[in-house]
Scaffold this motif. Structure first.
Motif, mmCIF file in Angstrom:
data_model
loop_
_atom_site.group_PDB
_atom_site.id
_atom_site.type_symbol
_atom_site.label_atom_id
_atom_site.label_comp_id
_atom_site.label_asym_id
_atom_site.label_seq_id
_atom_site.Cartn_x
_atom_site.Cartn_y
_atom_site.Cartn_z
ATOM 1 N N HIS A 149 0.795 -1.132 -0.015
ATOM 2 C CA HIS A 149 0.130 -0.111 -0.258
ATOM 3 C C HIS A 149 0.842 1.037 -0.251
ATOM 4 N N MET A 150 1.966 1.237 0.209
ATOM 5 C CA MET A 150 2.766 2.407 0.534
ATOM 6 C C MET A 150 4.021 2.301 0.310
ATOM 7 N N PRO A 151 4.549 1.527 -0.670
ATOM 8 C CA PRO A 151 6.128 0.493 -1.140
ATOM 9 C C PRO A 151 6.780 1.862 -1.327
ATOM 10 N N ASP A 152 6.646 3.278 -1.651
ATOM 11 C CA ASP A 152 8.046 4.323 -1.502
ATOM 12 C C ASP A 152 8.286 4.692 -0.118
ATOM 13 N N CYS A 153 7.561 3.886 0.847
ATOM 14 C CA CYS A 153 8.027 4.117 2.685
ATOM 15 C C CYS A 153 9.033 3.815 2.745
ATOM 16 N N TYR A 198 10.883 7.296 2.172
ATOM 17 C CA TYR A 198 9.553 8.517 2.744
ATOM 18 C C TYR A 198 9.534 8.026 4.151
ATOM 19 N N GLN A 199 9.034 9.275 4.722
ATOM 20 C CA GLN A 199 8.824 8.545 6.754
ATOM 21 C C GLN A 199 7.555 9.327 6.475
ATOM 22 N N PRO A 200 5.833 8.104 6.354
ATOM 23 C CA PRO A 200 4.960 9.455 6.786
ATOM 24 C C PRO A 200 4.651 9.487 7.800
ATOM 25 N N ALA A 201 3.613 10.313 8.486
ATOM 26 C CA ALA A 201 3.206 11.143 9.119
ATOM 27 C C ALA A 201 1.898 10.206 9.672
ATOM 28 N N VAL A 202 1.194 10.847 11.115
ATOM 29 C CA VAL A 202 0.339 9.859 10.837
ATOM 30 C C VAL A 202 -1.032 11.330 11.554
ATOM 31 N N ARG A 203 -1.732 11.489 11.492
ATOM 32 C CA ARG A 203 -2.580 12.590 11.032
ATOM 33 C C ARG A 203 -4.047 12.158 11.451
ATOM 34 N N GLY A 204 -4.174 12.998 12.580
ATOM 35 C CA GLY A 204 -5.775 12.651 12.981
ATOM 36 C C GLY A 204 -5.500 11.682 14.417
ATOM 37 N N ALA A 205 -5.678 12.481 15.645
ATOM 38 C CA ALA A 205 -5.298 12.514 16.698
ATOM 39 C C ALA A 205 -6.855 13.053 17.537
ATOM 40 N N GLU A 206 -7.758 11.195 17.489
ATOM 41 C CA GLU A 206 -8.771 12.475 18.320
ATOM 42 C C GLU A 206 -8.185 12.263 19.632
ATOM 43 N N SER A 207 -7.803 11.596 20.014
ATOM 44 C CA SER A 207 -8.036 11.336 21.816
ATOM 45 C C SER A 207 -6.523 11.681 22.007
ATOM 46 N N GLY A 208 -6.742 12.348 23.349
ATOM 47 C CA GLY A 208 -5.129 12.297 23.956
ATOM 48 C C GLY A 208 -3.939 12.677 22.926
ATOM 49 N N SER A 237 9.563 -9.695 6.813
ATOM 50 C CA SER A 237 10.594 -9.334 7.852
ATOM 51 C C SER A 237 10.615 -7.717 8.172
ATOM 52 N N GLY A 238 10.602 -7.117 6.878
ATOM 53 C CA GLY A 238 11.547 -6.083 6.934
ATOM 54 C C GLY A 238 10.540 -4.416 6.551
ATOM 55 N N GLU A 239 9.350 -4.897 7.470
ATOM 56 C CA GLU A 239 8.135 -4.611 7.205
ATOM 57 C C GLU A 239 7.828 -3.857 8.296
ATOM 58 N N LEU A 251 -3.825 7.315 10.254
ATOM 59 C CA LEU A 251 -4.180 8.160 9.086
ATOM 60 C C LEU A 251 -2.930 8.521 8.794
ATOM 61 N N PHE A 252 -1.927 7.574 7.763
ATOM 62 C CA PHE A 252 -1.021 8.286 7.134
ATOM 63 C C PHE A 252 -0.944 9.134 6.253
ATOM 64 N N LEU A 253 -0.325 10.099 5.859
ATOM 65 C CA LEU A 253 -0.040 11.149 5.188
ATOM 66 C C LEU A 253 1.432 11.650 4.553
ATOM 67 N N LYS A 254 1.915 11.038 3.819
ATOM 68 C CA LYS A 254 2.889 11.302 3.458
ATOM 69 C C LYS A 254 3.247 12.920 3.635
ATOM 70 N N ILE A 255 4.749 13.335 4.354
ATOM 71 C CA ILE A 255 5.369 14.005 4.346
ATOM 72 C C ILE A 255 6.817 14.902 3.785
#
Ligand SMILES: Cc1ncc(COP(=O)(O)O)c(C=O)c1O
Length: 342
Positions: free
Chosen positions: A282-286, A291-301, A318-320, A338-342
């Protein structure tokens, strides 16, 4: 629709953000007087093509199936380039394409007779390698030593004799692709090398395709500089139709990949959250770039701070493993990611 109503995993495209990018790309196309087409490599979500077509009607393909997608779903024949065509696919490539770019002179010589026999309706080009690219990762650098992509100048004959070398009859265009998430200043530097190596050819052809990698929708991209650069280049070569075929720029920050944590495992104190998708799928270029994806949508905390997560894909590779950053303070089972490309 709320996030929890979206199935997981799922790519989510946000239409208003896509339209914003399309508006900018269309305005560059009009103001610079160039043709900008969509590269399917970055985006082939054909349900969105009716929206894209409102702004940009043409696309570039790199296989028979992408060419068919252009023809049937974009509604226009493709500008096709592939590192190598086969006898089996070429009739289909011809059927669905208005432009075909060859990666080598041998490929051109092999397939050009088929184009002539079919009535010469297709404009042929050759991919050139200017032996200069600002891309530092070899995996994505088409000018790395020994690259198989494009023809270097010495394979055409000298450009430094008083008589310019002639391109083979039938070649109407040149194509280079040497950028990746690059700026207009990178393009400016590349053009110096293209002119130095292939300047005599630029006067012989009808079009020049400057490939993809022009990230004109990124916040810090100097769009005015790009427009000026293209306008000046056109003035110098009024014979040329200039084509740009970005992919990522269309999609840049227009959505996210929704996923969910399904388990958290521990090995000698190292915790890994396993998500319901596979990075290699789903995100091979990561994994490749990486690339390092960002995680969006911290609904809580959400405490405003950033955290680093060790995430594992749901595959047997194994290396995934990905390191992602985000604001979820407590990444627990069934947390939404929610992965975002940054
Ligand atoms: C020949 C060619 N054109 C266009 C593109 C699109 O590039 P980007 O998505 O970086 O704009 C690529 C990407 O690999 C490519 O190889």
């Amino acid at each position: 629709m709320t996030i929890s109503q979206i199935p997981s995993p799922c790519y989510v495209l946000e239409e208003d953000l896509l339209r914003k990018n399309l508006t900018l790309i269309k305005s560059v196309k009009e103001r610079a007087g160039v043709n900008i087409i969509l590269a399917f490599k970055a985006f082939a979500m054909w349900k969105a093509f009716p929206i894209i077509r409102e702004y940009i009607p043409y696309s570039t393909a790199s296989s028979i199936f992408e060419a068919q997608l252009a023809y049937e779903e974009m509604g226009s024949p493709a500008h096709t380039y592939s590192p190598a065509y086969t006898e089996k696919d070429f009739p289909g490539i011809m059927k669905y394409s208005s432009h075909i770019t060859f990666n080598s002179l041998a490929q051109f010589e092999r397939f050009y007779p088929m184009i002539v026999a079919a009535g010469n309706r297709i404009s042929c080009g050759i991919r050139i390698n200017p032996e200069y690219s600002n891309v530092e990762t070899d995996l994505y650098n088409p000018c790395a030593p020994g690259s198989r992509l494009g023809v270097i100048r010495s394979q055409f004959g000298s450009s430094r004799t008083s008589f310019p070398a002639q391109l083979p009859a039938g070649i109407e265009g040149l194509h280079f692709h040497t950028h990746c998430e690059s700026s207009s200043y990178d393009l400016e530097k590349t053009l110096v090398h293209v002119e130095e190596k292939f300047g005599d050819f630029l006067h012989q052809v009808k079009w020049l395709n400057m490939g993809g990698g022009h990230l004109m929708t990124r916040k810090d991209y100097n769009v005015e500089h790009l427009i000026g650069l293209l306008q000046n280049f056109k003035k110098k070569y009024p014979n040329l139709e200039i084509i740009l075929e970005p992919g990522s720029a269309f999609l840049w920050q227009t959505g996210f990949l929704r996923s969910k944590v399904v388990d958290i495992v521990e090995n000698k104190g190292i915790q890994t959250a396993i998500v319901d998708l596979s990075f290699t799928c789903h995100m091979p270029d990561c994994l490749e770039m990486p690339y390092q994806p960002a995680v969006r949508g911290a609904e809580s905390g959400n405490n405003g701070g950033c955290h680093v997560y060790r995430l594992g894909g749901n595959s047997c590779l194994s290396g995934e493993i990905l390191w992602a950053i985000g604001r979820l303070t407590n990444l627990c089972k069934s947390a939404t990611i929610l992965f975002l490309k940054i």
